[in-house]
Enzyme design. Structure first.
Site, short mmCIF file in Angstrom:
data_model
loop_
_atom_site.label_atom_id
_atom_site.label_comp_id
_atom_site.label_asym_id
_atom_site.label_seq_id
_atom_site.Cartn_x
_atom_site.Cartn_y
_atom_site.Cartn_z
N HIS A 532 -8.46 -35.22 18.37
CA HIS A 532 -7.49 -35.96 17.88
C HIS A 532 -6.99 -37.14 18.79
O HIS A 532 -6.39 -38.38 17.98
CB HIS A 532 -6.27 -35.04 17.59
CG HIS A 532 -6.52 -33.80 16.62
ND1 HIS A 532 -5.75 -32.95 16.40
CD2 HIS A 532 -7.54 -33.81 15.86
CE1 HIS A 532 -6.13 -32.40 15.35
NE2 HIS A 532 -7.42 -32.84 15.14
N HIS A 690 -7.88 -35.11 7.01
CA HIS A 690 -7.97 -34.59 8.43
C HIS A 690 -9.64 -34.44 8.80
O HIS A 690 -9.74 -34.55 10.05
CB HIS A 690 -7.46 -32.99 8.62
CG HIS A 690 -7.56 -32.63 9.82
ND1 HIS A 690 -6.45 -32.61 10.88
CD2 HIS A 690 -8.64 -31.57 10.62
CE1 HIS A 690 -6.74 -32.17 11.77
NE2 HIS A 690 -7.97 -31.36 11.77
N ASP A 694 -11.13 -36.15 12.43
CA ASP A 694 -12.33 -35.65 13.45
C ASP A 694 -13.36 -36.56 13.57
O ASP A 694 -13.94 -36.69 14.90
CB ASP A 694 -12.61 -34.36 12.89
CG ASP A 694 -11.45 -33.12 13.13
OD1 ASP A 694 -10.26 -33.42 13.94
OD2 ASP A 694 -11.72 -32.07 12.43
N HIS A 717 -17.83 -31.01 13.36
CA HIS A 717 -18.25 -31.61 14.63
C HIS A 717 -19.75 -31.58 14.91
O HIS A 717 -20.20 -32.64 15.49
CB HIS A 717 -17.59 -30.98 15.78
CG HIS A 717 -15.89 -31.04 15.84
ND1 HIS A 717 -15.49 -32.29 15.88
CD2 HIS A 717 -15.07 -30.13 15.29
CE1 HIS A 717 -13.87 -31.93 15.56
NE2 HIS A 717 -13.84 -30.79 15.26
#
Length: 735
Positions: A532, A690, A694, A717
């Site tokens: 973030h 969101h 990321d 990720h």
């Protein structure tokens, strides 16, 4: 003790509850306004928001110790008085604390008289200093160490500081023109006035004009410099100033009294600087001749560092000693081989490049005993970028030596400018015809210019001042925080451990895991949940920053909203060095798109955008969102507020595994029974947004912004980092 009418405010920073309780009661009875915290990072955040008059600071604190708190506090808020308390004090600790700016060192257990007397003395001393001050704090009048060996520059600084005439500073990029201007100002009669730098390449015309001119009115009365808001101004890259303002500035300088003019010229003194040949520009009609004529007698030429190669080792040692005193610490020794490499390098970025290299060495090698040649940037220590000193014996004459050096110099700049002759000619301030003759004379084999590159240059960016944020970590659940500190150009984003000071560059090779967040590891140190803050730095185009942090970034409310506010509070500072975006030349992908698995790809585009498609159980369902970067405001409104989320069963599983211990009902979106359980959504498609947040954070591990169209489906990720490695390897092959 005498009671005060206006309460002076004291912050107690100590994790021993009994001591805090006793001190709070005693000092409140004495008429002070008292607040308290047991955490060093939280203390810095409180001080940043509302500085107290005095801080009672314990040495032994969890996470960030008192000495580190003191050092950081004095960096960005030196006016706050600090008294150090310790039950395990040593003479060395007391001396160190005093050198860092503590007013007193008090050993526990202490008596009421001892603590109150020390507080009184510190606050009295503060009042005395404020009373004596008549304006800005005294300006350091020492000459920067890098100019001590440059006799002509030293003479020029001395001569120009004896009057207040406007000054023109000429020299290549990075030669230290601003430092020279500040040195002249610091030794002048107007040293008490604020020094304001305006970069004409970046500032809008109206912003510059506001700093230089003010419309006169009948009420204007002459007054002191401080009363009328006077200042000393440096206009860097003056060649970029609009023609209209050049003309207006020339008129103002030619006639300081401006008879009949409706505008008042604001600066008490003016400096202008340029890396260009202003005489050539004026001859071609690209610079105002009248403005140039104003500086006929007050122009100072600052030579490039390569003209003083023999002094580089002296400059380096002096800089090292200066930093030892400034940081009050022991720095690693510099091996002779390092000094030899520094002296052999051509330093196209001049003294600024040298200082940046040395500052980065201090940061990245803080825990070593010596600085080795391998610690230098590759372009400095690799043999092909150095002049071979052993070959000097083979050179028969000075003319031959000059010829060899000139060839190396031309090759260096051709490579630096992608073999673009026009661009190289501009940098070296020579004509194309003369340059081509040199290429022919030295038998330099030209390489083709990469015409496919459409990269643009953007100014590197840092913050103007340090800022602090305090919160809790998502996975460990402990109280944590971070301190953002400005860094010089070329530093990159670096995470530094609050306790040990050891650093981890935010680079792809340092990624340790991508299970539930992106974690970095280097040696024994690691830092997690960085995506973030990295996304925010990415979208605000902050390129150089030290992030002092614990094991994990604070989760805040699960979004990046607080990080946006933190950066804006630190204010941005565009630096004189530049970066180029990474421009993808083909499509890259990672994952199993054909089988419907998670995947992510990027393809060439004129802009930067991210599209995300997700298919989750209800209440998420199928969501799609596309974010097109249109500046930091678009990020702040569309992506930063999107919060992390999790299903009840996932949270329970993570808790069993030791994760999500810091998950609370106010720092993430909890899902279960086909509905959102704990909050109202900020966007209908908040979950997809969101995921884009990321991606933006992970992609900044490439070290600079990228231009292209990203498409992702159900990726996390792991897929993000997988794609980044493919891009990195491809770029490495190209280079």
């Amino acid at each position: 003790m005498e009671k005060r009418l206006a309460k002076e405010r004291i912050l107690i920073v100590d994790d021993e509850k009994n001591i805090v309780s006793s001190l709070t009661g005693i000092l409140s009875d004495e008429g002070y306004d008292v607040s308290m915290t047991g955490d060093g990072v939280e203390a810095l955040e409180l001080i940043q928001k509302d500085p107290p008059d005095l801080v009672l600071l314990d040495i032994w604190l969890p996470g960030m110790d008192g000495i580190e708190v003191l050092k950081t506090l004095k960096t960005y808020n030196p006016g706050v008085e600090v008294l150090i308390m310790s039950g395990h004090g040593t003479i060395d600790t007391a001396v160190k604390a005093t050198k860092l700016g503590a007013q007193d060192f008090i050993e526990k257990p202490f008596s009421l008289d001892r603590i109150t007397e020390s507080i009184q003395n510190a606050l009295h001393e503060k009042k005395s200093v404020l009373t004596k001050e008549t304006g800005s704090p005294a300006v350091l009048k020492q000459l920067p160490v890098c100019f001590e060996s440059m006799v002509e520059v030293k003479k020029g600084i001395k001569a120009l500081s004896e009057h207040l005439e406007p000054v023109l500073l000429l020299g290549e990029t990075g030669t230290g023109k601003e430092s020279v201007a500040r040195a002249i100002h610091a030794q002048s009669l107007k040293a008490d006035l604020p020094f304001v730098k305006l970069n004409c390449s970046f500032r809008q015309k109206q912003a510059i004009q506001t700093q230089l001119f003010k419309r006169k009115n009948k009420e204007n009365k002459p007054g002191s410099d401080s009363a009328s808001g006077k200042k000393v101004v440096l206009l860097s890259n003056i060649e970029s100033l609009s023609k209209g303002l050049q003309e207006k500035l020339a008129e103002a300088l030619q006639n300081a009294s401006h008879p009949g003019s409706s505008f008042e010229f604001l600066p008490s003194r003016l400096f202008i600087s340029s890396a260009e040949n202003l005489e050539d520009l004026a001859a071609k009609g690209k610079f105002h001749q009248g403005l140039l004529d104003c500086f006929k007698e007050t122009t100072l030429l600052i030579p490039p560092l390569r003209n003083h190669a023999a002094s580089i080792s002296v400059i380096t040692r002096d800089f090292w000693e200066e930093k030892k005193r400034e940081l009050n610490t022991i720095l690693p020794k510099i091996e002779e081989g390092v000094l030899t490499a520094l002296c052999s390098y051509s330093w196209p970025g001049n003294i600024k490049e040298l200082r940046n290299v040395l500052e980065k060495l201090i940061l990245t090698c803080a825990n070593q005993e010596t600085i080795r040649i391998q610690d230098l940037p590759p372009e400095i220590w690799k043999p092909q970028n150095q002049i071979d000193i052993n070959s000097f014996n083979e050179v028969g004459s000075l003319q031959e030596a000059e010829t060899i050096w000139e060839k190396h110099f031309i090759l260096h700049h051709l490579k630096r400018n992608n073999w673009d002759i026009d661009k190289t000619c501009k940098v070296l301030k020579t004509t194309k015809k003369q340059f081509q003759e040199k290429i022919k004379f030295h038998s330099i084999e030209m390489q083709e210019v990469d015409s496919s590159s459409t990269q643009k240059k953007y100014p590197q960016r840092t913050l103007k001042r340090s800022v602090v944020l305090c919160g809790s970590s998502l996975h460990s659940g402990i109280k944590t925080g971070l301190i953002l500190q400005p860094m010089p150009p070329g530093s990159g984003i670096i995470f530094g451990d609050i306790a040990s000071g050891k650093t981890i560059p935010a680079q792809l090779e340092n990624v340790q895991s991508t299970d539930y967040s992106t974690c970095l590891k280097r040696g024994a140190n690691s830092v997690g949940t960085i995506e973030h803050i990295m996304a925010t730095l990415h979208m605000y185009r902050v390129t150089n920053l030290l992030i002092k942090i614990g094991d994990e970034a604070p989760v805040m409310d699960g979004s990046a909203k607080d990080f946006c506010e933190l950066l804006e509070d630190g204010e941005f500072e565009d630096q004189d060095d530049f970066y180029e975006e990474i421009v993808v030349d083909k499509c890259y992908s990672f994952g199993d798109k054909e089988k419907g698995g998670p995947y992510i790809s990027i393809e060439p585009s004129d802009n930067f955008s991210v599209s995300y498609h997700m298919e989750y159980p209800e209440p998420i369902g199928i969501q799609d969102f596309t974010y097109e970067f249109q500046g930091d405001e678009s990020f702040k409104k569309e992506i930063a507020p999107a919060r992390t989320f999790g299903f009840m069963e996932e949270v329970a599983q993570l808790t069993k595994m030791g994760y999500a211990s810091g998950g609370k009902l106010d720092n993430f979106i909890l899902l279960g029974d086909n509905k959102v359980l704990n909050t109202e959504l900020r966007f209908e498609d908040e979950f997809a947004r969101h995921k884009i947040l990321d991606i933006l954070g992970d992609f900044y591990l490439l070290g600079k912004p990228i231009r292209g169209k990203i498409k992702a489906c159900k990726s996390g990720h792991t897929q993000n980092v997988g794609l980044l490695k493919i891009i990195r390897d491809s770029l490495t092959e190209i280079n």
